[in-house]
Design a protein around this motif. Structure first.
Motif, PDB file in Angstrom:
ATOM      1  N   TYR A 159      20.038  21.216 -20.185  1.00  0.00           N
ATOM      2  CA  TYR A 159      20.097  20.062 -19.289  1.00  0.00           C
ATOM      3  C   TYR A 159      21.526  19.790 -18.826  1.00  0.00           C
ATOM      4  O   TYR A 159      21.771  19.516 -17.642  1.00  0.00           O
ATOM      5  N   LEU A 208      22.630  22.265 -16.254  1.00  0.00           N
ATOM      6  CA  LEU A 208      21.896  22.014 -15.017  1.00  0.00           C
ATOM      7  C   LEU A 208      22.478  20.802 -14.290  1.00  0.00           C
ATOM      8  O   LEU A 208      22.638  20.813 -13.060  1.00  0.00           O
ATOM      9  N   TRP A 209      22.811  19.745 -15.032  1.00  0.00           N
ATOM     10  CA  TRP A 209      23.423  18.554 -14.440  1.00  0.00           C
ATOM     11  C   TRP A 209      24.736  18.932 -13.744  1.00  0.00           C
ATOM     12  O   TRP A 209      24.990  18.512 -12.607  1.00  0.00           O
ATOM     13  N   VAL A 230      24.052  20.862 -10.469  1.00  0.00           N
ATOM     14  CA  VAL A 230      23.630  19.995  -9.372  1.00  0.00           C
ATOM     15  C   VAL A 230      24.811  19.166  -8.863  1.00  0.00           C
ATOM     16  O   VAL A 230      24.945  18.945  -7.653  1.00  0.00           O
ATOM     17  N   ILE A 270      14.730  23.733 -12.997  1.00  0.00           N
ATOM     18  CA  ILE A 270      14.489  22.306 -12.785  1.00  0.00           C
ATOM     19  C   ILE A 270      13.146  21.909 -13.383  1.00  0.00           C
ATOM     20  O   ILE A 270      13.017  20.874 -14.045  1.00  0.00           O
ATOM     21  N   LEU A 275      13.460  19.546 -16.791  1.00  0.00           N
ATOM     22  CA  LEU A 275      13.251  18.128 -16.472  1.00  0.00           C
ATOM     23  C   LEU A 275      11.774  17.769 -16.635  1.00  0.00           C
ATOM     24  O   LEU A 275      10.968  17.955 -15.733  1.00  0.00           O
ATOM     25  N   PRO A 280      15.740  12.097 -17.376  1.00  0.00           N
ATOM     26  CA  PRO A 280      16.547  13.241 -16.931  1.00  0.00           C
ATOM     27  C   PRO A 280      16.455  13.492 -15.424  1.00  0.00           C
ATOM     28  O   PRO A 280      17.443  13.892 -14.799  1.00  0.00           O
ATOM     29  N   ARG A 310      18.810  11.169 -13.715  1.00  0.00           N
ATOM     30  CA  ARG A 310      20.214  11.541 -13.947  1.00  0.00           C
ATOM     31  C   ARG A 310      20.616  12.756 -13.119  1.00  0.00           C
ATOM     32  O   ARG A 310      21.775  12.870 -12.699  1.00  0.00           O
ATOM     33  N   ILE A 311      19.672  13.654 -12.874  1.00  0.00           N
ATOM     34  CA  ILE A 311      19.968  14.787 -11.998  1.00  0.00           C
ATOM     35  C   ILE A 311      20.151  14.307 -10.555  1.00  0.00           C
ATOM     36  O   ILE A 311      21.021  14.798  -9.825  1.00  0.00           O
ATOM     37  N   ALA A 324      23.551  13.053 -10.360  1.00  0.00           N
ATOM     38  CA  ALA A 324      24.528  14.138 -10.279  1.00  0.00           C
ATOM     39  C   ALA A 324      24.728  14.573  -8.834  1.00  0.00           C
ATOM     40  O   ALA A 324      25.858  14.817  -8.398  1.00  0.00           O
ATOM     41  N   TYR A 325      23.640  14.652  -8.080  1.00  0.00           N
ATOM     42  CA  TYR A 325      23.755  15.053  -6.678  1.00  0.00           C
ATOM     43  C   TYR A 325      24.530  14.009  -5.873  1.00  0.00           C
ATOM     44  O   TYR A 325      25.409  14.355  -5.070  1.00  0.00           O
ATOM     45  N   MET A 373      12.902  19.595  -7.335  1.00  0.00           N
ATOM     46  CA  MET A 373      12.852  18.206  -7.793  1.00  0.00           C
ATOM     47  C   MET A 373      11.512  17.560  -7.459  1.00  0.00           C
ATOM     48  O   MET A 373      10.974  16.780  -8.267  1.00  0.00           O
TER      49      MET A 373
END
Length: 389
Positions: free
Chosen positions: A6, A9-10, A13, A98, A102, A107, A110-111, A114-115, A369
């Motif tokens: 995770y 990945l965060w 992104v 993803i 996720l 989560p 939160r992703i 991040a974007y 997503m």
């Protein structure tokens, strides 16, 4: 291992909206290597946990990638195809990661964050270039190494994400989500991207339609920010930007969209010559080098034209299956989430009609997503408010 997958990945992104700003000499973007780490971390998580999550849409996307691999054998530009194969392979891993990592809304939110935070980096770099007079082309500005049109859509995607977080989140960071639509609007004016302005309009429409859900404090702040935008943008944005944006309707009704219509016509001619399997993944530019209208490398500026010319009707069917499979999840989402992802998906489609975004990470991010959020909600991971819009 799940936490590691995770976290990487965060970070990946977070780098997407500003990926071109930081280039490693001789190696490419930092984002590519963070993406490789994210793919490896996801594989490690799957192998150690024994949990393999897969939706049939992933298989359609995998078929698209495998067709690009096979196209190497009939490609008119094998080196270009090889590069595109590597891109598609990593993008499919991202798309799948993803979905694997996720599984709940916490989560997922939160992703999204991040974007949005990454989009602030791209927006800040654009403003810096504007203040320093560093133009991409005359009176058009963008983050370093970005095309203004691409950047406008990158930032537009962040508007619904930021506003959704503003509605659903609490805490000290929410002010960043609340002011982001105004920031994105101002920066897109600096890019003077006409198609990108349509993307911003879709994002702002999401804000307007969901404003009744906001608290009175947020409504008041939104009104104040709108008034501030009306006062400041006309004085801060170069007049040339407004002049170019004002030609949008004329360009759509009677122009060539910066020669795009001619490029698309030439691309469909290539498709007509290679209708079944195309000329090979990533070869659109090479296919027009011998075309009597251009005789040079030209970008397709349209995802469907690009795939039709490069991968033929088989590639187009797989692409439509991928997009349609994801879009089919939208009606079963709760009202707010349905409107969120419908808005983001529409922005993505606008980007794909104006740019060839089949190889852009943002395309696969949006599709991933939507699928992940749908899966989390359908599996009972969250029980969001189901008040009608």
């Amino acid at each position: 291992m799940a936490r590691l997958a995770y976290s990487v990945l965060w970070l990946y992104v977070f780098t997407l909206p500003w990926e071109n700003v930081l280039l490693i000499p001789g190696l490419g973007t930092l984002s590519r290597y963070v993406g490789i780490l994210a793919a490896l971390a996801t594989l490690a998580y799957v192998l150690t946990s024994g949990r393999v999550r897969l939706h049939w849409v992933h298989l359609v996307a995998l078929g698209f990638v495998l067709l690009s691999v096979l196209s190497y054998f009939w490609s008119i530009a094998p080196q270009d195809t090889l590069e595109r194969i590597l891109q598609y392979g990593l993008l499919w891993m991202f798309f799948w990661a993803i979905f694997v990592v996720l599984e709940a809304e916490g989560p997922i939110r939160r992703i999204m964050s991040a974007y949005v935070l990454g989009a602030y980096v791209a927006a800040g770099n654009t403003v810096y270039n504007f203040l320093s007079g560093s133009e991409v082309v005359y009176q058009r500005y963008a983050a370093a190494n970005f095309d203004p049109g691409d950047l406008s859509f990158v930032l537009s995607i962040g508007i619904p994400l930021a506003w959704y977080l503003a509605l659903r989140e609490t805490g000290g960071w929410t002010w960043l989500y609340r002011v982001y639509p105004l920031v994105a609007l101002g920066v897109v004016f600096l890019t003077a991207a006409r198609a990108g302005l349509l993307g911003v309009a879709v994002g702002l429409l999401f804000v307007v339609l969901t404003l009744p859900r906001a608290t009175w404090q947020l409504k008041t702040l939104t009104g104040a920010l709108a008034a501030l935008a009306l006062a400041l943008i006309p004085t801060l944005i170069p007049p040339e930007s407004f002049s170019r944006l004002a030609t949008l309707l004329d360009e759509v009704s009677s122009g060539t969209l910066n020669d795009r219509t001619n490029i698309w016509l030439a691309g469909w001619q290539v498709f007509g010559e290679h209708p079944l399997l195309g000329t090979g993944a990533g070869t659109f530019g090479a296919s027009l080098e011998g075309h009597p209208w251009f005789r040079q490398w030209v970008a397709p500026h349209n995802l469907f034209v690009a795939i039709g010319a490069e991968m033929g009707v088989v590639g187009l069917l797989l692409l439509v299956g991928l997009l349609g499979g994801v879009a089919a999840r939208l009606p079963s989402l709760p009202p707010l989430e349905r409107l969120l992802w419908a808005s983001v998906f529409l922005i993505l489609m606008l980007a794909c009609m104006a740019q060839n975004w089949e190889w852009r990470k943002q395309t696969w991010f949006v599709l991933g997503m939507i699928l992940a959020h749908w899966a989390a909600l359908s599996q009972g991971q969250v029980r969001p408010e189901r008040r009608p819009l």
